[in-house]
Write a protein that holds these residues in place. Structure first.
Motif, PDB file in Angstrom:
ATOM      1  N   HIS A  97      -0.346  12.302  -3.720  1.00 58.18           N
ATOM      2  CA  HIS A  97      -0.373  11.216  -3.162  1.00 58.18           C
ATOM      3  C   HIS A  97      -1.023   9.893  -3.902  1.00 58.18           C
ATOM      4  CE1 HIS A  97      -4.354  12.576  -2.360  1.00 58.18           C
ATOM      5  NE2 HIS A  97      -4.078  13.268  -1.413  1.00 58.18           N
ATOM      6  N   SER A 117       8.070   6.027  -2.050  1.00 52.87           N
ATOM      7  CA  SER A 117       7.093   6.801  -1.106  1.00 52.87           C
ATOM      8  C   SER A 117       8.341   7.984  -0.514  1.00 52.87           C
ATOM      9  CB  SER A 117       6.903   5.960   0.075  1.00 52.87           C
ATOM     10  OG  SER A 117       7.917   5.301   0.797  1.00 52.87           O
ATOM     11  N   GLU A 230      -1.033   5.436  10.532  1.00 50.55           N
ATOM     12  CA  GLU A 230      -0.516   4.159  10.543  1.00 50.55           C
ATOM     13  C   GLU A 230      -1.787   3.070  10.056  1.00 50.55           C
ATOM     14  OE1 GLU A 230       1.543   3.150  13.928  1.00 50.55           O
ATOM     15  OE2 GLU A 230       3.132   4.477  13.633  1.00 50.55           O
ATOM     16  N   PRO A 232      -4.130   1.215   7.732  1.00 45.92           N
ATOM     17  CA  PRO A 232      -3.966   0.597   6.215  1.00 45.92           C
ATOM     18  C   PRO A 232      -4.832   1.426   5.355  1.00 45.92           C
ATOM     19  CG  PRO A 232      -4.111  -1.303   7.740  1.00 45.92           C
ATOM     20  CD  PRO A 232      -4.365   0.032   8.655  1.00 45.92           C
ATOM     21  N   SER A 234      -4.958   4.415   5.208  1.00 49.12           N
ATOM     22  CA  SER A 234      -4.169   5.704   5.184  1.00 49.12           C
ATOM     23  C   SER A 234      -3.116   5.481   3.833  1.00 49.12           C
ATOM     24  CB  SER A 234      -3.527   6.064   6.464  1.00 49.12           C
ATOM     25  OG  SER A 234      -4.482   6.519   7.263  1.00 49.12           O
ATOM     26  N   LEU A 235      -3.017   4.306   3.383  1.00 54.37           N
ATOM     27  CA  LEU A 235      -1.828   3.995   2.549  1.00 54.37           C
ATOM     28  C   LEU A 235      -2.159   4.985   1.298  1.00 54.37           C
ATOM     29  CD1 LEU A 235       0.573   2.655   1.419  1.00 54.37           C
ATOM     30  CD2 LEU A 235      -1.035   0.720   0.860  1.00 54.37           C
ATOM     31  N   VAL A 238      -0.368   8.156   1.016  1.00 51.93           N
ATOM     32  CA  VAL A 238       1.139   8.234   0.886  1.00 51.93           C
ATOM     33  C   VAL A 238       1.725   8.981  -0.248  1.00 51.93           C
ATOM     34  CG1 VAL A 238       3.330   7.066   0.784  1.00 51.93           C
ATOM     35  CG2 VAL A 238       1.604   6.200   2.396  1.00 51.93           C
ATOM     36  N   LEU A 281       8.482   7.841   5.075  1.00 55.58           N
ATOM     37  CA  LEU A 281       8.381   6.379   4.825  1.00 55.58           C
ATOM     38  C   LEU A 281       8.956   5.866   3.948  1.00 55.58           C
ATOM     39  CD1 LEU A 281       4.065   6.793   4.738  1.00 55.58           C
ATOM     40  CD2 LEU A 281       5.535   5.715   6.493  1.00 55.58           C
ATOM     41  N   THR A 283       7.880   2.936   2.174  1.00 54.03           N
ATOM     42  CA  THR A 283       6.936   1.975   1.764  1.00 54.03           C
ATOM     43  C   THR A 283       7.432   0.864   0.746  1.00 54.03           C
ATOM     44  OG1 THR A 283       5.258   3.478   2.489  1.00 54.03           O
ATOM     45  CG2 THR A 283       4.388   1.454   1.231  1.00 54.03           C
ATOM     46  N   ASP A 287       3.744  -2.286  -2.825  1.00 53.43           N
ATOM     47  CA  ASP A 287       2.553  -1.716  -1.985  1.00 53.43           C
ATOM     48  C   ASP A 287       1.986  -0.714  -2.574  1.00 53.43           C
ATOM     49  OD1 ASP A 287       3.141  -4.110  -0.434  1.00 53.43           O
ATOM     50  OD2 ASP A 287       3.920  -3.110   1.479  1.00 53.43           O
ATOM     51  N   LEU A 288       2.689   0.175  -2.917  1.00 56.80           N
ATOM     52  CA  LEU A 288       2.235   1.474  -3.662  1.00 56.80           C
ATOM     53  C   LEU A 288       1.668   1.178  -4.843  1.00 56.80           C
ATOM     54  CD1 LEU A 288       5.568   3.765  -3.047  1.00 56.80           C
ATOM     55  CD2 LEU A 288       3.539   3.762  -1.591  1.00 56.80           C
ATOM     56  N   SER A 291      -1.759  -0.451  -4.059  1.00 57.23           N
ATOM     57  CA  SER A 291      -2.805   0.606  -3.707  1.00 57.23           C
ATOM     58  C   SER A 291      -3.186   1.198  -4.881  1.00 57.23           C
ATOM     59  CB  SER A 291      -1.930   1.472  -2.679  1.00 57.23           C
ATOM     60  OG  SER A 291      -2.914   2.477  -2.017  1.00 57.23           O
TER      61      SER A 291
END
Length: 303
Positions: A97, A117, A230, A232, A234-235, A238, A281, A283, A287-288, A291
């Motif tokens: 992750h 993801s 779900e 945020p 937790s992103l 992923v 997912l 994603t 966004d990945l 993060s």
């Protein structure tokens, strides 16, 4: 960290051991003889941990139908796939992750990056004494993994379950010192991740990484609580395909991500290998990447 959460953060989740590192890389995939890119007739080496997982056989077959030959390089531990990717021994890896990837980049000075993801695997709280998290009595002891990434995630699970309160509100780097003991319902004991299942007779409950659940004679449905995948927060947990930074836009690699995310047989295999716990997912990559940047900044500050 894959349901292998890892250790991030091991990890951010615990891992079975598999076959050791095999082979060396061939020339870089994704460039044709004219210097352009094409997803056809390419050989791509992907580093993984757990070649026997049910998603990989249909993935290799689906890639072949698109003209991409995938060679799975099965590693014996989570410490191996990132250095192998950095050194060019594999072209991609898929086992971790974002938190685990961030920690590797910060500690190694490298710039591996997520290009897609796969899924997020909820981390669960289990007990042989209680059937409901609300029944756990004040002052009882709960066990969590002692590795940094998994411990932080475990503490966030306990906070979401109302068992502890964290002074920081909960971050990917929370540890036992972050617990506000005066406001928390339970005491928390850190153990090696592989030992949390065997601690169940001696504690009220334990956070158990997914890979140890079945070995402990439990099922995923036995969990009293899990983290909210779900949320945020937790992103960072992923799981992702990772590549070297210069390969972030490689057409062949991105096609492989698309195959993993959309092929029905691959998705069915993912569900099977995770006991139905994986939340698949798609994603957005931006966004990945954002993060990853955030977690890397936090990791730098926590070094």
């Amino acid at each position: 960290m894959s349901r292998r959460t890892t250790s991030v953060i091991a990890a951010l989740a615990a891992i079975p051991l598999f076959v050791a590192l095999a082979g060396c890389a061939t020339a870089s995939a994704g460039s044709d003889s004219d210097g352009g890119e094409s997803p056809e007739n390419k050989v791509v080496k992907i580093g993984i941990v757990g070649k026997g997982d049910a998603q990989w056989e249909p993935f290799v077959e689906a890639a072949a139908e698109e003209g991409i030959t995938v060679e799975l390089v099965d590693f014996g531990s989570y410490e191996q796939p990132n250095p192998a990717l950095t050194e060019g021994e594999v072209d991609l890896n898929q086992f971790q992750h974002i938190v685990y990837l961030a920690e590797y980049n910060v500690n190694s000075g490298e710039d591996l990056t997520p290009i897609g993801s796969t899924a997020i695997y909820p981390l669960g709280l289990y007990s042989t004494k209680y059937d409901d998290v609300k029944d756990i009595e004040k002052g009882e002891t709960v066990a969590v993994p002692d590795d940094a990434s998994n411990q932080a995630r475990a503490l966030n699970v306990l906070q979401q379950a109302g068992l502890v309160e964290l002074k920081s509100g909960g971050t990917p780097y929370s540890d036992l010192a972050d617990i506000d003991t005066e406001k928390s319902k339970v005491q928390v004991k850190a153990l090696e991740a592989a030992l949390t299942p065997t601690s169940l007779p001696d504690v009220a409950a334990a956070i158990i990484n997914n890979d140890f659940v079945k070995d402990a004679g439990l099922t995923f449905e036995d969990a009293l609580a899990t983290d909210d995948v779900e949320d945020p927060k937790s992103l960072p947990y992923v799981n992702v395909f990772a590549a070297r930074a210069e390969d972030a836009d490689n057409e062949t690699y991105l096609k492989l991500v698309e195959i993993f995310q959309t092929d029905e047989a691959v998705q069915a295999g993912l569900a099977e290998s995770s006991g139905g716990t994986a939340l698949s997912l798609q994603t957005p990559v931006k966004d990945l990447v954002e993060s990853l940047k955030t977690v890397q900044k936090d990791a730098e500050e926590n070094k």
